[in-house]
Motif scaffolding. Structure first.
Motif, PDB file in Angstrom:
ATOM      1  N   LEU A  88      37.088  36.874  40.210  1.00  0.00           N
ATOM      2  CA  LEU A  88      36.291  38.210  39.679  1.00  0.00           C
ATOM      3  C   LEU A  88      36.619  38.599  38.210  1.00  0.00           C
ATOM      4  CD1 LEU A  88      36.352  40.617  42.780  1.00  0.00           C
ATOM      5  CD2 LEU A  88      34.566  39.368  42.026  1.00  0.00           C
ATOM      6  N   GLN A  89      37.998  38.453  37.863  1.00  0.00           N
ATOM      7  CA  GLN A  89      38.185  38.854  36.570  1.00  0.00           C
ATOM      8  C   GLN A  89      37.539  37.847  35.620  1.00  0.00           C
ATOM      9  OE1 GLN A  89      40.497  38.609  39.055  1.00  0.00           O
ATOM     10  NE2 GLN A  89      41.660  40.364  39.098  1.00  0.00           N
ATOM     11  N   ALA A  90      37.781  36.508  35.936  1.00  0.00           N
ATOM     12  CA  ALA A  90      37.037  35.530  35.150  1.00  0.00           C
ATOM     13  C   ALA A  90      35.514  35.808  34.869  1.00  0.00           C
ATOM     14  CB  ALA A  90      37.147  34.238  35.597  1.00  0.00           C
ATOM     15  N   PHE A  91      34.629  36.164  36.030  1.00  0.00           N
ATOM     16  CA  PHE A  91      33.309  36.514  35.984  1.00  0.00           C
ATOM     17  C   PHE A  91      33.254  37.698  35.227  1.00  0.00           C
ATOM     18  CE2 PHE A  91      32.945  34.490  40.599  1.00  0.00           C
ATOM     19  CZ  PHE A  91      32.910  33.366  39.958  1.00  0.00           C
ATOM     20  N   ALA A  93      34.797  38.576  32.634  1.00  0.00           N
ATOM     21  CA  ALA A  93      34.921  38.180  31.213  1.00  0.00           C
ATOM     22  C   ALA A  93      33.682  37.499  30.807  1.00  0.00           C
ATOM     23  CB  ALA A  93      36.040  36.965  30.922  1.00  0.00           C
ATOM     24  N   VAL A  94      32.934  36.895  31.409  1.00  0.00           N
ATOM     25  CA  VAL A  94      31.652  36.151  31.158  1.00  0.00           C
ATOM     26  C   VAL A  94      30.927  37.183  30.780  1.00  0.00           C
ATOM     27  CG1 VAL A  94      29.641  34.652  31.649  1.00  0.00           C
ATOM     28  CG2 VAL A  94      32.023  34.054  32.549  1.00  0.00           C
ATOM     29  N   GLN A  95      30.680  38.337  31.572  1.00  0.00           N
ATOM     30  CA  GLN A  95      29.646  39.381  31.230  1.00  0.00           C
ATOM     31  C   GLN A  95      30.084  39.824  30.012  1.00  0.00           C
ATOM     32  OE1 GLN A  95      28.555  41.659  35.048  1.00  0.00           O
ATOM     33  NE2 GLN A  95      30.716  40.633  35.698  1.00  0.00           N
ATOM     34  N   GLN A  96      31.400  40.060  29.597  1.00  0.00           N
ATOM     35  CA  GLN A  96      31.836  40.583  28.408  1.00  0.00           C
ATOM     36  C   GLN A  96      31.766  39.868  27.304  1.00  0.00           C
ATOM     37  OE1 GLN A  96      35.146  43.512  28.556  1.00  0.00           O
ATOM     38  NE2 GLN A  96      35.316  42.968  30.847  1.00  0.00           N
ATOM     39  N   ASP A  97      31.236  38.419  27.403  1.00  0.00           N
ATOM     40  CA  ASP A  97      31.242  37.525  26.286  1.00  0.00           C
ATOM     41  C   ASP A  97      32.606  37.259  25.968  1.00  0.00           C
ATOM     42  OD1 ASP A  97      29.812  35.680  25.072  1.00  0.00           O
ATOM     43  OD2 ASP A  97      29.620  36.989  23.285  1.00  0.00           O
ATOM     44  N   ALA A 290      43.718  22.786  42.670  1.00  0.00           N
ATOM     45  CA  ALA A 290      42.440  22.087  42.860  1.00  0.00           C
ATOM     46  C   ALA A 290      41.175  23.149  42.564  1.00  0.00           C
ATOM     47  CB  ALA A 290      42.245  21.589  43.815  1.00  0.00           C
ATOM     48  N   MET A 291      40.108  23.082  42.193  1.00  0.00           N
ATOM     49  CA  MET A 291      38.955  23.740  42.118  1.00  0.00           C
ATOM     50  C   MET A 291      37.737  22.897  42.087  1.00  0.00           C
ATOM     51  SD  MET A 291      39.644  26.696  39.061  1.00  0.00           S
ATOM     52  CE  MET A 291      39.551  25.560  37.560  1.00  0.00           C
ATOM     53  N   THR A 292      36.506  23.628  42.581  1.00  0.00           N
ATOM     54  CA  THR A 292      35.435  22.932  42.667  1.00  0.00           C
ATOM     55  C   THR A 292      34.241  23.602  42.333  1.00  0.00           C
ATOM     56  OG1 THR A 292      34.813  23.363  44.915  1.00  0.00           O
ATOM     57  CG2 THR A 292      36.252  21.334  44.829  1.00  0.00           C
ATOM     58  N   ASP A 293      33.164  23.176  41.609  1.00  0.00           N
ATOM     59  CA  ASP A 293      31.937  23.866  41.557  1.00  0.00           C
ATOM     60  C   ASP A 293      31.224  24.735  42.846  1.00  0.00           C
ATOM     61  OD1 ASP A 293      31.975  23.133  38.486  1.00  0.00           O
ATOM     62  OD2 ASP A 293      31.209  21.386  39.232  1.00  0.00           O
ATOM     63  N   ALA A 294      31.341  23.924  43.878  1.00  0.00           N
ATOM     64  CA  ALA A 294      30.733  24.389  44.803  1.00  0.00           C
ATOM     65  C   ALA A 294      31.564  25.654  45.318  1.00  0.00           C
ATOM     66  CB  ALA A 294      30.517  23.277  46.176  1.00  0.00           C
ATOM     67  N   ARG A 295      32.869  25.497  45.474  1.00  0.00           N
ATOM     68  CA  ARG A 295      33.608  26.582  46.109  1.00  0.00           C
ATOM     69  C   ARG A 295      33.367  28.097  45.215  1.00  0.00           C
ATOM     70  NH1 ARG A 295      38.960  26.855  48.088  1.00  0.00           N
ATOM     71  NH2 ARG A 295      39.423  29.079  48.509  1.00  0.00           N
ATOM     72  N   ILE A 296      33.391  27.791  43.658  1.00  0.00           N
ATOM     73  CA  ILE A 296      33.252  28.695  43.013  1.00  0.00           C
ATOM     74  C   ILE A 296      31.852  29.823  42.947  1.00  0.00           C
ATOM     75  CG2 ILE A 296      33.024  29.840  40.463  1.00  0.00           C
ATOM     76  CD1 ILE A 296      35.590  27.656  39.937  1.00  0.00           C
ATOM     77  N   GLN A 297      30.814  28.601  43.128  1.00  0.00           N
ATOM     78  CA  GLN A 297      29.551  29.145  43.250  1.00  0.00           C
ATOM     79  C   GLN A 297      29.242  29.903  44.584  1.00  0.00           C
ATOM     80  OE1 GLN A 297      26.902  28.566  41.009  1.00  0.00           O
ATOM     81  NE2 GLN A 297      26.021  30.252  42.062  1.00  0.00           N
ATOM     82  N   ASP A 314      26.397  33.615  34.077  1.00  0.00           N
ATOM     83  CA  ASP A 314      26.497  32.056  33.783  1.00  0.00           C
ATOM     84  C   ASP A 314      28.256  31.771  34.219  1.00  0.00           C
ATOM     85  OD1 ASP A 314      26.735  29.324  33.033  1.00  0.00           O
ATOM     86  OD2 ASP A 314      26.235  29.800  31.030  1.00  0.00           O
ATOM     87  N   ILE A 315      28.377  31.572  35.461  1.00  0.00           N
ATOM     88  CA  ILE A 315      29.667  31.723  35.859  1.00  0.00           C
ATOM     89  C   ILE A 315      30.500  30.116  35.386  1.00  0.00           C
ATOM     90  CG2 ILE A 315      29.289  33.096  37.767  1.00  0.00           C
ATOM     91  CD1 ILE A 315      29.498  30.469  39.625  1.00  0.00           C
TER      92      ILE A 315
END
Length: 334
Positions: A88-91, A93-97, A290-297, A314-315
């Motif tokens: 959530l914190q990383a998302f 940060a995107v919103q705040q550019d 590990a991380m995956t695109d699908a899990r984060i989406q 734009d996650i």
């Protein structure tokens, strides 16, 4: 011509060696988001056993706590890496550019649980919404609780604030309370004299990554080898901490946080293993971190549905998979 080629190749090898030597012991600082504890054990392990040093980093762990704001230090370039909570914190940060990126996820499952008293008709996940009272903190009320309301029909009117004191939960057998699987159950057992039922939110669909490693895009651009070393070293540190000799790491944790007990550390390690907090699912093939695109989406979509986040973020700007999923350290699992 062949002789010149051999000389040139030799010169390149020597230059590479000298470059690596010059980069050795590069000082970096990793800020944690709370007081030292077993939940930070992999990082302390990698410092204590020389894993970071083996790939050229001199890592200082800057302990967090109630009076420490680590993320602003990361944004200001005062520290190199920071321990994020969940995605959530990383998302945000995107919103705040803000050009912050998650480069690894040390926890495959967020340790957040809901606890209930046994034998009170609250022994199954689907029963929990029938509790008289939900003891949930303000931060949780704005995130995972919104998901619980949307997905499972929990009643917002039953929520009361959690003040990080288990006494109200212990006193009310018809209540439920949030907690970390590595922490609050230990306190309840000690103070209340009973083992609470534990429901790990991750096992019911709250599929965020947690205890992430964050850094700035500028660090990725300018020092990718430092990022790779820190991510790889952290993964190896976690394997060695969970499955090897962790005595030196625990000593370092207790040095930074003298109030933590051996009993608490042992409980936390046992819970991390039992519930697959660090090592489960994708890590079995891709390695810790590990991380995956699908899990984060998937997690983002759930937060949009719960109205925790707006649609259209734009996650992909919140993370990179460039440094993970390489199976680093799997051979250390014993």
């Amino acid at each position: 011509m062949n002789g010149k080629l051999k000389i040139s190749v030799g010169a390149i090898v020597l230059l590479a060696a000298s470059t690596l030597s010059a980069a050795a012991n590069e000082k970096v600082t990793f800020g944690t988001n709370w007081l030292a504890q077993a939940e930070h054990g992999g990082y302390y392990q990698a410092v204590a056993d020389g894993t970071y040093a083996a790939c050229g980093l001199d890592v200082t762990i800057m302990q967090g706590g109630p009076q420490v704001s680590g993320r602003p230090l990361l944004l200001a370039g005062k520290i190199d890496f920071y321990m994020g909570g969940n995605m959530l914190q990383a998302f945000d940060a995107v919103q705040q550019d803000i050009p912050l990126r998650v480069v690894a996820a040390s926890f495959q499952k967020e340790p957040q649980v809901i606890m209930s008293h046994p034998g009170q008709g609250l022994d199954k996940w689907e029963d929990l919404k029938n509790a008289d009272q939900y003891i949930i903190g303000d931060e949780g009320a704005q995130s995972f609780f919104q998901w619980m309301v949307t997905e499972f029909g929990f009643d917002p009117a039953k929520r009361v604030p959690y003040t990080f004191n288990p006494a109200p939960f212990i006193a009310n057998p018809k209540s439920i309370q949030q907690g970390y699987v590595t922490s609050e159950p230990f306190a309840v057992a000690k103070e209340g004299g009973f083992q609470p039922n534990l429901f790990l939110l991750a096992d019911y669909g709250f599929d965020t990554y947690a205890t992430t490693i964050e850094t700035m895009q500028a660090t990725i651009d300018k020092r990718p080898e430092v990022v790779q070393c820190f991510v790889d070293g952290s993964a190896k540190g976690w394997y060695n901490y969970l499955y090897g000799d962790n005595a030196a790491a625990n000593a370092a944790i207790k040095k930074d946080n003298p109030d933590i007990s051996d009993e608490q550390i042992a409980f936390s390690i046992e819970q991390m293993k039992k519930f697959g907090i660090v090592d489960s699912g994708d890590t079995e093939k891709l390695g810790i971190g590990a991380m995956t695109d699908a899990r984060i989406q998937s997690f983002y979509d759930k937060m949009v549905k719960a109205k925790v986040l707006p649609a259209g973020v734009d996650i992909k700007k919140s993370y990179t998979l460039a440094f993970v999923n390489k199976g680093v350290g799997i051979e250390l699992k014993k």
